[in-house]
Enzyme design. Structure first.
Site, short mmCIF file in Angstrom:
data_model
loop_
_atom_site.label_atom_id
_atom_site.label_comp_id
_atom_site.label_asym_id
_atom_site.label_seq_id
_atom_site.Cartn_x
_atom_site.Cartn_y
_atom_site.Cartn_z
N GLU A 44 -4.11 3.88 -6.20
CA GLU A 44 -4.02 2.74 -7.11
C GLU A 44 -5.37 2.46 -7.77
O GLU A 44 -6.42 2.58 -7.15
CB GLU A 44 -3.58 1.51 -6.30
CG GLU A 44 -3.45 0.23 -7.10
CD GLU A 44 -3.11 -0.97 -6.23
OE1 GLU A 44 -2.66 -1.99 -6.80
OE2 GLU A 44 -3.28 -0.91 -5.00
N LYS A 117 3.92 -2.34 -10.81
CA LYS A 117 3.91 -3.03 -9.53
C LYS A 117 4.73 -4.31 -9.60
O LYS A 117 4.45 -5.20 -10.41
CB LYS A 117 2.47 -3.33 -9.13
CG LYS A 117 2.26 -3.84 -7.72
CD LYS A 117 0.76 -3.93 -7.45
CE LYS A 117 0.44 -4.30 -6.02
NZ LYS A 117 -1.04 -4.35 -5.81
N CYS A 151 1.05 -0.22 -3.40
CA CYS A 151 0.30 -1.01 -2.43
C CYS A 151 1.13 -2.13 -1.78
O CYS A 151 1.95 -1.87 -0.91
CB CYS A 151 -0.97 -1.54 -3.08
SG CYS A 151 -2.25 -2.03 -1.88
#
Length: 273
Positions: A44, A117, A151
């Site tokens: 990321e 995300k 994440c």
């Protein structure tokens, strides 16, 4: 078999040129040592780093969807005829919104998929800097069907289950997961693999940032939850081989999806504070 290579990089905060140099050196080394590699993953925010300071000045860090970081990786993908999962990049999309986005690039250097995300880390105001992603597309590749997470997403089993119900063979994760929560990282990823009977391929970063340090331990996990490959806590190249057809074999042995009872699960609500 599919050979997967993960570049577990140390990321230099707010220094794209230094990050490009570092990634290119690792990328070329990885391909020299693994010329038969099929997929290369980055972590990321590999070109910029990740911190609350960046979120406060996000306009300085975002790129267009076809900006320099994507262009850089497209060139390498085409040169080496390898698929690339472009970590994630702070991206200004065509609708003018900023999102934390990963791109899937094929062997011809073409972007064939993207994921932004969905779950943004509000404790650091990531949700102030970025728009939530909303797409849960599963991409059908020459290796198998892939779903994506970034994440903090791994703490939300609903998203992984959504991909599994769309028949994904593997969950691809790119991350900046920090110390001291390495056991959260390892446990959550193994849980996502076991409960959804799918591969999990997770590339994390290492090194310092304005926020602290990052734990590495990039992982390739099979649908039984067994670890195929794992990195340490330093910059390195992690390699593993998988057979994505095994996903259906595991699902045919333990019929988790046939035995679900969604009619009883009820409405999902937020926890009251």
């Amino acid at each position: 078999m599919t050979k997967i290579v993960m570049l577990q990089t140390n990321i230099y905060f707010a220094d794209p040129e230094k990050n490009y140099e570092n990634v290119e050196n690792l990328f070329r080394q990885a391909m020299e040592e693994n010329s038969d590699a099929d997929i290369i993953l980055l972590p990321e925010d590999w070109s910029s780093g990740f911190s609350d300071k960046m979120f406060q000045e996000i306009e300085k860090h975002v790129e267009e969807e076809d900006g320099p970081s994507v262009t850089f990786l497209k060139k390498l993908a085409k040169e080496y005829k390898v698929w690339v999962v472009a970590g994630s990049i702070s991206t200004k999309h065509k609708d003018g919104k900023f999102r934390n986005t990963t791109f899937l690039i094929n062997r011809e250097g073409e972007v064939v998929g993207d994921y932004s995300k969905m779950h943004l880390y509000s404790d650091m105001d990531e949700d102030v800097a970025f728009e939530h992603g909303s797409k849960t597309e599963v991409y059908d590749t020459e290796f198998g069907k892939l779903g994506f997470m970034i994440c903090y997403d791994i703490r939300f089993p609903e998203l992984a289950r959504t991909y599994a119900l769309k028949n994904a063979d593997a969950l691809i994760v790119v991350s900046d997961f920090p110390n001291p929560r390495v056991e959260h990282w390892r446990t959550l990823l193994r849980a996502r693999a076991i409960e959804n009977q799918m591969y999990v391929v997770a590339c994390n970063r290492v090194g310092p940032s304005p926020m602290g340090t990052y734990c590495g331990h990039s992982l390739i996990i099979d649908p039984w939850g067994d670890i195929i490959a794992e990195g340490g806590e330093e910059q390195e190249i992690i390699v593993g081989e998988v057979d994505f057809t095994e996903t259906n074999g595991v699902r045919n042995l333990i019929h988790v999806f046939n035995d679900r009872q969604p009619q009883f699960y009820g409405e999902v609500t937020k926890i009251k504070k």
